[in-house]
Design a protein around this motif. Structure first.
Motif, PDB file in Angstrom:
ATOM      1  N   LEU A   1      88.909  82.853 -29.354  1.00  0.00           N
ATOM      2  CA  LEU A   1      88.811  84.136 -30.037  1.00  0.00           C
ATOM      3  C   LEU A   1      89.511  85.207 -29.207  1.00  0.00           C
ATOM      4  N   LEU A   2      90.296  86.044 -29.863  1.00  0.00           N
ATOM      5  CA  LEU A   2      91.191  86.951 -29.157  1.00  0.00           C
ATOM      6  C   LEU A   2      90.672  88.381 -29.065  1.00  0.00           C
ATOM      7  N   SER A   3      89.445  88.620 -29.496  1.00  0.00           N
ATOM      8  CA  SER A   3      88.866  89.966 -29.393  1.00  0.00           C
ATOM      9  C   SER A   3      87.360  89.880 -29.545  1.00  0.00           C
ATOM     10  N   ASN A   4      86.680  90.966 -29.183  1.00  0.00           N
ATOM     11  CA  ASN A   4      85.244  91.041 -29.432  1.00  0.00           C
ATOM     12  C   ASN A   4      84.956  91.043 -30.929  1.00  0.00           C
ATOM     13  N   ALA A   5      85.869  91.608 -31.715  1.00  0.00           N
ATOM     14  CA  ALA A   5      85.679  91.634 -33.171  1.00  0.00           C
ATOM     15  C   ALA A   5      85.666  90.214 -33.730  1.00  0.00           C
ATOM     16  N   GLU A   6      86.576  89.372 -33.256  1.00  0.00           N
ATOM     17  CA  GLU A   6      86.590  87.978 -33.713  1.00  0.00           C
ATOM     18  C   GLU A   6      85.335  87.251 -33.256  1.00  0.00           C
ATOM     19  N   ARG A   7      84.896  87.530 -32.039  1.00  0.00           N
ATOM     20  CA  ARG A   7      83.664  86.900 -31.545  1.00  0.00           C
ATOM     21  C   ARG A   7      82.481  87.261 -32.434  1.00  0.00           C
ATOM     22  N   ASP A   8      82.365  88.535 -32.787  1.00  0.00           N
ATOM     23  CA  ASP A   8      81.242  88.968 -33.624  1.00  0.00           C
ATOM     24  C   ASP A   8      81.328  88.353 -35.016  1.00  0.00           C
ATOM     25  N   TYR A   9      82.536  88.283 -35.563  1.00  0.00           N
ATOM     26  CA  TYR A   9      82.672  87.725 -36.917  1.00  0.00           C
ATOM     27  C   TYR A   9      82.389  86.224 -36.927  1.00  0.00           C
ATOM     28  N   LEU A  10      82.734  85.541 -35.841  1.00  0.00           N
ATOM     29  CA  LEU A  10      82.373  84.120 -35.745  1.00  0.00           C
ATOM     30  C   LEU A  10      80.865  83.951 -35.893  1.00  0.00           C
ATOM     31  N   THR A  11      80.079  84.827 -35.256  1.00  0.00           N
ATOM     32  CA  THR A  11      78.622  84.745 -35.347  1.00  0.00           C
ATOM     33  C   THR A  11      78.155  84.904 -36.787  1.00  0.00           C
ATOM     34  N   VAL A  12      78.753  85.838 -37.511  1.00  0.00           N
ATOM     35  CA  VAL A  12      78.418  86.034 -38.928  1.00  0.00           C
ATOM     36  C   VAL A  12      78.725  84.770 -39.727  1.00  0.00           C
ATOM     37  N   LEU A  13      79.889  84.182 -39.473  1.00  0.00           N
ATOM     38  CA  LEU A  13      80.284  82.980 -40.201  1.00  0.00           C
ATOM     39  C   LEU A  13      79.370  81.795 -39.878  1.00  0.00           C
ATOM     40  N   GLU A  14      79.014  81.647 -38.608  1.00  0.00           N
ATOM     41  CA  GLU A  14      78.160  80.526 -38.219  1.00  0.00           C
ATOM     42  C   GLU A  14      76.787  80.616 -38.874  1.00  0.00           C
ATOM     43  N   HIS A  15      76.330  81.830 -39.118  1.00  0.00           N
ATOM     44  CA  HIS A  15      74.997  82.014 -39.707  1.00  0.00           C
ATOM     45  C   HIS A  15      74.980  81.736 -41.198  1.00  0.00           C
ATOM     46  N   ASP A  16      76.134  81.776 -41.853  1.00  0.00           N
ATOM     47  CA  ASP A  16      76.200  81.608 -43.308  1.00  0.00           C
ATOM     48  C   ASP A  16      76.016  80.134 -43.668  1.00  0.00           C
ATOM     49  N   ALA A  17      74.974  79.848 -44.434  1.00  0.00           N
ATOM     50  CA  ALA A  17      74.637  78.454 -44.764  1.00  0.00           C
ATOM     51  C   ALA A  17      75.669  77.786 -45.654  1.00  0.00           C
ATOM     52  N   SER A  18      76.466  78.580 -46.383  1.00  0.00           N
ATOM     53  CA  SER A  18      77.433  77.989 -47.301  1.00  0.00           C
ATOM     54  C   SER A  18      78.690  77.497 -46.587  1.00  0.00           C
ATOM     55  N   ILE A  19      78.896  77.935 -45.364  1.00  0.00           N
ATOM     56  CA  ILE A  19      80.135  77.612 -44.654  1.00  0.00           C
ATOM     57  C   ILE A  19      80.006  76.269 -43.942  1.00  0.00           C
ATOM     58  N   ILE A  20      81.006  75.404 -44.158  1.00  0.00           N
ATOM     59  CA  ILE A  20      80.958  74.064 -43.577  1.00  0.00           C
ATOM     60  C   ILE A  20      82.098  73.819 -42.588  1.00  0.00           C
ATOM     61  N   ASP A  21      83.044  74.745 -42.477  1.00  0.00           N
ATOM     62  CA  ASP A  21      84.089  74.606 -41.459  1.00  0.00           C
ATOM     63  C   ASP A  21      84.653  75.978 -41.135  1.00  0.00           C
ATOM     64  N   ILE A  22      85.014  76.166 -39.864  1.00  0.00           N
ATOM     65  CA  ILE A  22      85.590  77.420 -39.382  1.00  0.00           C
ATOM     66  C   ILE A  22      86.791  77.066 -38.524  1.00  0.00           C
ATOM     67  N   ARG A  23      87.972  77.516 -38.957  1.00  0.00           N
ATOM     68  CA  ARG A  23      89.194  77.259 -38.190  1.00  0.00           C
ATOM     69  C   ARG A  23      89.832  78.598 -37.817  1.00  0.00           C
ATOM     70  N   GLU A  24      89.820  78.911 -36.541  1.00  0.00           N
ATOM     71  CA  GLU A  24      90.377  80.168 -36.062  1.00  0.00           C
ATOM     72  C   GLU A  24      91.826  79.981 -35.612  1.00  0.00           C
ATOM     73  N   GLN A  25      92.564  81.103 -35.584  1.00  0.00           N
ATOM     74  CA  GLN A  25      93.978  81.097 -35.173  1.00  0.00           C
ATOM     75  C   GLN A  25      94.748  80.041 -35.973  1.00  0.00           C
ATOM     76  N   TYR A  26      94.639  80.125 -37.296  1.00  0.00           N
ATOM     77  CA  TYR A  26      95.240  79.121 -38.176  1.00  0.00           C
ATOM     78  C   TYR A  26      96.693  79.490 -38.463  1.00  0.00           C
ATOM     79  N   PRO A  27      97.640  78.576 -38.232  1.00  0.00           N
ATOM     80  CA  PRO A  27      99.057  78.909 -38.381  1.00  0.00           C
ATOM     81  C   PRO A  27      99.514  78.940 -39.837  1.00  0.00           C
ATOM     82  N   LEU A  28     100.369  79.909 -40.142  1.00  0.00           N
ATOM     83  CA  LEU A  28     100.961  80.020 -41.474  1.00  0.00           C
ATOM     84  C   LEU A  28     102.330  79.340 -41.437  1.00  0.00           C
ATOM     85  N   LEU A  29     102.312  78.052 -41.573  1.00  0.00           N
ATOM     86  CA  LEU A  29     103.537  77.262 -41.530  1.00  0.00           C
ATOM     87  C   LEU A  29     104.007  76.979 -42.959  1.00  0.00           C
ATOM     88  N   THR A  30     105.311  76.914 -43.163  1.00  0.00           N
ATOM     89  CA  THR A  30     106.345  76.906 -42.143  1.00  0.00           C
ATOM     90  C   THR A  30     106.844  78.330 -41.878  1.00  0.00           C
TER      91      THR A  30
END
Length: 299
Positions: free
Chosen positions: A67-96
């Motif tokens: 995670l590249l900021s405190n904002a990303e760290r805090d949002y990760l916590t929100v996402l982890e708490h959400d029961a509907s979420i089954i995967d979290i991929r950070e810094q995802y590349p927009l290829l190609t």
């Protein structure tokens, strides 16, 4: 939340990017995989971050999150708490790169390039999330996380460039039918964040505690208690004596059930304190039903 703050790397010390280096990262599996096997495109030591970077052990996805900021760290916590979420991929590349270049051209803006080169940047989305919608179908959502002050304190040219990059990102996901939103950290509830940081420390507890018997007994006890009238410490102490579980065990189990949704409370009203009452009640839905009916909505 356990994390490893890292000092940003000065740009002058970085070697110039080449297409060969990018191709090597792709071949090594960066930006590929799901859940525990996912490899973020950016590792915290590879980029100069404007804030404090973090390496955090996930409690939902059991790997290290970059995670590249405190904002990303805090949002990760929100996402982890959400029961509907089954995967979290950070810094995802927009290829190609060719695709994001074409998008930039289509909206009449310059595609970002790596400093000192003409190599197009591999753009990234802060979070690509997999969640179950209201019908139980698997869906994707993309989220970019920023501070409002980044826009407010920037000059006009910088604001316009930020908007252009976000527009490229938004169109990239729109072409894939994926919902994309910009999340402003200031819009997240500070009280809820404080509570989630407390509860997250109980996300994983000793397996001898969350047995169906212990969970059922504690949920039954909470259902009969006047939780809004009794200081939390007194409530847990009484539960400990009545359920024949030592106090620290009851405390851990209580907070664990609040984290995973088996117990519910208004986490936005006040910060959890042992010296104050906490109105809490059992979630009447089963864990499976809760998972399928929760709908990812963070924006």
């Amino acid at each position: 939340m356990a994390s490893m703050p890292l000092a940003p790397v000065k740009a002058a010390h970085r070697k110039l990017m080449t297409q060969a280096k990018i191709d090597k990262k792709i071949q090594s599996g960066r930006g590929c995989g799901v859940r525990d096997s996912y490899k973020p495109w950016i590792k915290v030591w590879e980029i100069k971050s404007k804030g404090i970077s973090h390496m955090i052990a996930g409690v939902k996805i059991h790997r290290t999150h970059h995670l590249l900021s405190n904002a990303e760290r805090d949002y990760l916590t929100v996402l982890e708490h959400d029961a509907s979420i089954i995967d979290i991929r950070e810094q995802y590349p927009l290829l190609t790169q060719a695709e994001t270049q074409a998008i930039a051209s289509s909206i009449n803006c310059r595609h970002p390039i790596y400093p000192g080169t003409q190599i197009p940047v591999v753009m990234t989305t802060d979070f690509l999330v997999t969640f179950l919608d209201s019908s139980g179908e698997t869906r994707l959502a993309a989220r970019s996380v920023k501070y409002r002050k980044e826009f407010e304190q920037a000059d006009l040219h910088t604001r316009n460039r930020m908007a252009e990059k976000l527009a490229i990102e938004e169109k990239y996901w729109a072409m894939r039918g994926v919902d994309w939103k910009l999340v402003l950290h200031e819009n997240l509830s500070n009280i809820k964040l404080a509570n989630l940081k407390i509860l997250r420390t109980y996300a994983i507890i000793h397996p001898s505690l969350p047995t169906e018997k212990n969970i059922g007994n504690l949920l039954g006890y909470i259902e009969e208690a006047k939780t809004d009238q009794i200081p939390l410490k007194i409530l847990l102490d009484k539960a400990s004596r009545d359920l024949y579980i030592e106090y620290m065990g009851v405390k851990r189990l209580f907070h664990h059930l609040l984290w995973n949704g088996r117990l519910e409370s208004d986490l936005t009203s006040k910060v959890i304190s042992l010296s104050q009452p906490l109105h809490v009640w059992p979630n009447q839905r089963s864990a499976a039903l809760s998972l399928s009916k929760e709908v990812f909505h963070h924006a």
